[in-house]
Design a protein around this motif. Sequence first.
Motif, PDB file in Angstrom:
ATOM      1  N   LEU A  62       0.816  -1.215   0.000  1.00 58.49           N
ATOM      2  CA  LEU A  62       0.000   0.000   0.000  1.00 58.49           C
ATOM      3  C   LEU A  62       0.850   1.266   0.000  1.00 58.49           C
ATOM      4  CD1 LEU A  62      -2.817  -1.091   2.471  1.00 58.49           C
ATOM      5  CD2 LEU A  62      -2.985  -0.840  -0.025  1.00 58.49           C
ATOM      6  N   GLY A  63       2.015   1.186   0.621  1.00 63.43           N
ATOM      7  CA  GLY A  63       2.890   2.355   0.685  1.00 63.43           C
ATOM      8  C   GLY A  63       3.720   2.602  -0.562  1.00 63.43           C
ATOM      9  N   THR A  64       3.837   1.599  -1.436  1.00 60.46           N
ATOM     10  CA  THR A  64       4.723   1.748  -2.589  1.00 60.46           C
ATOM     11  C   THR A  64       4.044   1.607  -3.944  1.00 60.46           C
ATOM     12  OG1 THR A  64       5.294  -0.615  -2.553  1.00 60.46           O
ATOM     13  CG2 THR A  64       6.726   0.891  -1.305  1.00 60.46           C
ATOM     14  N   ARG A  65       2.842   1.055  -3.997  1.00 59.16           N
ATOM     15  CA  ARG A  65       2.259   0.677  -5.293  1.00 59.16           C
ATOM     16  C   ARG A  65       2.029   1.860  -6.228  1.00 59.16           C
ATOM     17  NH1 ARG A  65      -3.751   0.802  -5.016  1.00 59.16           N
ATOM     18  NH2 ARG A  65      -4.203   1.581  -2.932  1.00 59.16           N
ATOM     19  N   LEU A  66       1.488   2.960  -5.740  1.00 60.52           N
ATOM     20  CA  LEU A  66       1.224   4.087  -6.634  1.00 60.52           C
ATOM     21  C   LEU A  66       2.521   4.730  -7.127  1.00 60.52           C
ATOM     22  CD1 LEU A  66      -1.865   5.706  -4.897  1.00 60.52           C
ATOM     23  CD2 LEU A  66      -1.805   4.221  -6.916  1.00 60.52           C
ATOM     24  N   HIS A  67       3.487   4.828  -6.239  1.00 58.32           N
ATOM     25  CA  HIS A  67       4.787   5.404  -6.599  1.00 58.32           C
ATOM     26  C   HIS A  67       5.461   4.534  -7.673  1.00 58.32           C
ATOM     27  CE1 HIS A  67       7.946   8.260  -5.745  1.00 58.32           C
ATOM     28  NE2 HIS A  67       8.820   7.292  -5.611  1.00 58.32           N
ATOM     29  N   LEU A  68       5.474   3.225  -7.438  1.00 59.23           N
ATOM     30  CA  LEU A  68       6.092   2.322  -8.414  1.00 59.23           C
ATOM     31  C   LEU A  68       5.309   2.280  -9.719  1.00 59.23           C
ATOM     32  CD1 LEU A  68       7.278  -0.646  -6.174  1.00 59.23           C
ATOM     33  CD2 LEU A  68       8.708   0.916  -7.506  1.00 59.23           C
ATOM     34  N   LEU A  69       4.007   2.327  -9.658  1.00 60.13           N
ATOM     35  CA  LEU A  69       3.207   2.327 -10.886  1.00 60.13           C
ATOM     36  C   LEU A  69       3.539   3.550 -11.728  1.00 60.13           C
ATOM     37  CD1 LEU A  69       1.048   1.116 -12.694  1.00 60.13           C
ATOM     38  CD2 LEU A  69      -0.663   2.338 -11.331  1.00 60.13           C
ATOM     39  N   ARG A  70       3.674   4.692 -11.088  1.00 61.15           N
ATOM     40  CA  ARG A  70       4.020   5.910 -11.824  1.00 61.15           C
ATOM     41  C   ARG A  70       5.413   5.778 -12.464  1.00 61.15           C
ATOM     42  NH1 ARG A  70       5.718  11.466  -9.466  1.00 61.15           N
ATOM     43  NH2 ARG A  70       5.573  12.755 -11.304  1.00 61.15           N
ATOM     44  N   GLN A  71       6.367   5.267 -11.704  1.00 62.27           N
ATOM     45  CA  GLN A  71       7.725   5.110 -12.223  1.00 62.27           C
ATOM     46  C   GLN A  71       7.742   4.134 -13.399  1.00 62.27           C
ATOM     47  OE1 GLN A  71       9.963   3.837  -8.819  1.00 62.27           O
ATOM     48  NE2 GLN A  71       9.694   5.774  -7.750  1.00 62.27           N
ATOM     49  N   LEU A  72       7.092   2.993 -13.243  1.00 63.31           N
ATOM     50  CA  LEU A  72       7.107   1.978 -14.297  1.00 63.31           C
ATOM     51  C   LEU A  72       6.313   2.419 -15.516  1.00 63.31           C
ATOM     52  CD1 LEU A  72       7.018  -1.027 -11.921  1.00 63.31           C
ATOM     53  CD2 LEU A  72       8.732  -0.684 -13.707  1.00 63.31           C
ATOM     54  N   THR A  73       5.285   3.231 -15.312  1.00 60.59           N
ATOM     55  CA  THR A  73       4.559   3.775 -16.452  1.00 60.59           C
ATOM     56  C   THR A  73       5.488   4.645 -17.288  1.00 60.59           C
ATOM     57  OG1 THR A  73       2.436   3.703 -15.305  1.00 60.59           O
ATOM     58  CG2 THR A  73       2.607   5.223 -17.161  1.00 60.59           C
ATOM     59  N   MET A  74       6.293   5.451 -16.620  1.00 60.91           N
ATOM     60  CA  MET A  74       7.248   6.295 -17.345  1.00 60.91           C
ATOM     61  C   MET A  74       8.345   5.442 -17.987  1.00 60.91           C
ATOM     62  SD  MET A  74       6.062   9.319 -17.111  1.00 60.91           S
ATOM     63  CE  MET A  74       7.269  10.621 -17.256  1.00 60.91           C
ATOM     64  N   MET A  75       8.759   4.383 -17.311  1.00 63.38           N
ATOM     65  CA  MET A  75       9.829   3.536 -17.841  1.00 63.38           C
ATOM     66  C   MET A  75       9.358   2.723 -19.041  1.00 63.38           C
ATOM     67  SD  MET A  75      11.504   2.396 -14.192  1.00 63.38           S
ATOM     68  CE  MET A  75      12.650   1.172 -14.819  1.00 63.38           C
ATOM     69  N   THR A  76       8.131   2.200 -18.983  1.00 64.50           N
ATOM     70  CA  THR A  76       7.637   1.361 -20.085  1.00 64.50           C
ATOM     71  C   THR A  76       6.878   2.159 -21.124  1.00 64.50           C
ATOM     72  OG1 THR A  76       5.534   0.848 -18.995  1.00 64.50           O
ATOM     73  CG2 THR A  76       7.390  -0.656 -18.571  1.00 64.50           C
ATOM     74  N   GLY A  77       6.323   3.299 -20.714  1.00 65.87           N
ATOM     75  CA  GLY A  77       5.529   4.092 -21.636  1.00 65.87           C
ATOM     76  C   GLY A  77       4.105   3.581 -21.783  1.00 65.87           C
ATOM     77  N   ASP A  78       3.706   2.621 -20.963  1.00 66.56           N
ATOM     78  CA  ASP A  78       2.392   1.996 -21.103  1.00 66.56           C
ATOM     79  C   ASP A  78       1.858   1.682 -19.704  1.00 66.56           C
ATOM     80  OD1 ASP A  78       0.302   0.070 -21.363  1.00 66.56           O
ATOM     81  OD2 ASP A  78       1.121  -0.614 -23.271  1.00 66.56           O
ATOM     82  N   ARG A  79       0.848   2.426 -19.283  1.00 65.25           N
ATOM     83  CA  ARG A  79       0.315   2.262 -17.929  1.00 65.25           C
ATOM     84  C   ARG A  79      -0.247   0.865 -17.707  1.00 65.25           C
ATOM     85  NH1 ARG A  79      -1.231   5.276 -13.524  1.00 65.25           N
ATOM     86  NH2 ARG A  79      -3.027   4.504 -12.384  1.00 65.25           N
ATOM     87  N   GLU A  80      -0.940   0.325 -18.686  1.00 68.87           N
ATOM     88  CA  GLU A  80      -1.524  -1.011 -18.538  1.00 68.87           C
ATOM     89  C   GLU A  80      -0.426  -2.063 -18.355  1.00 68.87           C
ATOM     90  OE1 GLU A  80      -4.098  -4.076 -21.214  1.00 68.87           O
ATOM     91  OE2 GLU A  80      -4.759  -1.981 -21.196  1.00 68.87           O
ATOM     92  N   GLN A  81       0.597  -1.986 -19.170  1.00 71.47           N
ATOM     93  CA  GLN A  81       1.692  -2.945 -19.023  1.00 71.47           C
ATOM     94  C   GLN A  81       2.414  -2.728 -17.700  1.00 71.47           C
ATOM     95  OE1 GLN A  81       5.022  -3.021 -21.725  1.00 71.47           O
ATOM     96  NE2 GLN A  81       5.453  -5.104 -21.069  1.00 71.47           N
ATOM     97  N   ALA A  82       2.606  -1.481 -17.320  1.00 74.26           N
ATOM     98  CA  ALA A  82       3.263  -1.200 -16.044  1.00 74.26           C
ATOM     99  C   ALA A  82       2.482  -1.837 -14.896  1.00 74.26           C
ATOM    100  CB  ALA A  82       3.388   0.313 -15.839  1.00 74.26           C
ATOM    101  N   ALA A  83       1.168  -1.731 -14.938  1.00 72.79           N
ATOM    102  CA  ALA A  83       0.339  -2.338 -13.895  1.00 72.79           C
ATOM    103  C   ALA A  83       0.486  -3.858 -13.905  1.00 72.79           C
ATOM    104  CB  ALA A  83      -1.125  -1.943 -14.079  1.00 72.79           C
ATOM    105  N   ASP A  84       0.531  -4.450 -15.100  1.00 74.22           N
ATOM    106  CA  ASP A  84       0.675  -5.908 -15.212  1.00 74.22           C
ATOM    107  C   ASP A  84       2.015  -6.396 -14.668  1.00 74.22           C
ATOM    108  OD1 ASP A  84      -1.828  -6.121 -16.363  1.00 74.22           O
ATOM    109  OD2 ASP A  84      -1.061  -6.307 -18.414  1.00 74.22           O
TER     110      ASP A  84
END
Length: 177
Positions: A13-35
Amino acid sequence: MMSDQAAFDEFYLGTRLHLLRQLTMMTGDREQAADVLQEAYARAWQRWRRVSRLNDPMAWVRTVAWRVAISQHRRSMVASDRLRRYFAPEVAADPGPASDRVLDLRAALQLLTPEHRRALVLYEMCGLSVAQVAVETEVAEGTVKSRLARARTALAAALGPEYAVVPTDAAPEGSPL
């Protein structure tokens, strides 16, 4: 063990939104970042006793998620249409309104190689040092510095002179980079 469950839940709960934002920027795809992030958290839970003792469990999850994303990318190279979708700019990468500058930045990030984009996001957005980026990406510090320089040059060319580069320590809290 219930304490392990509670500790993992708190970590998640403390890291998921932060990591999702970072991985979205890294992958360029929010759906894939979430997966890939979901897969990384599942692996972290399976190894929680070991992962929870690491100096930076969040870096472990981010690295696993990135590796899952790279594996998916390698598999998708077989089908060129999937490859184009993987790196295609996505206008609505985050819910909610995004400024033109954020959309321009996201589009410009898509022009970078995955390695350059990853180094830039880890350094600028995640606030990791060059040494920490080197450890996480498993390359030499000189390689990280080179990737950062090339990424910044490519971003400057893609964004044009109307976008002033803001030094990292002057970037406003919550800025995209």
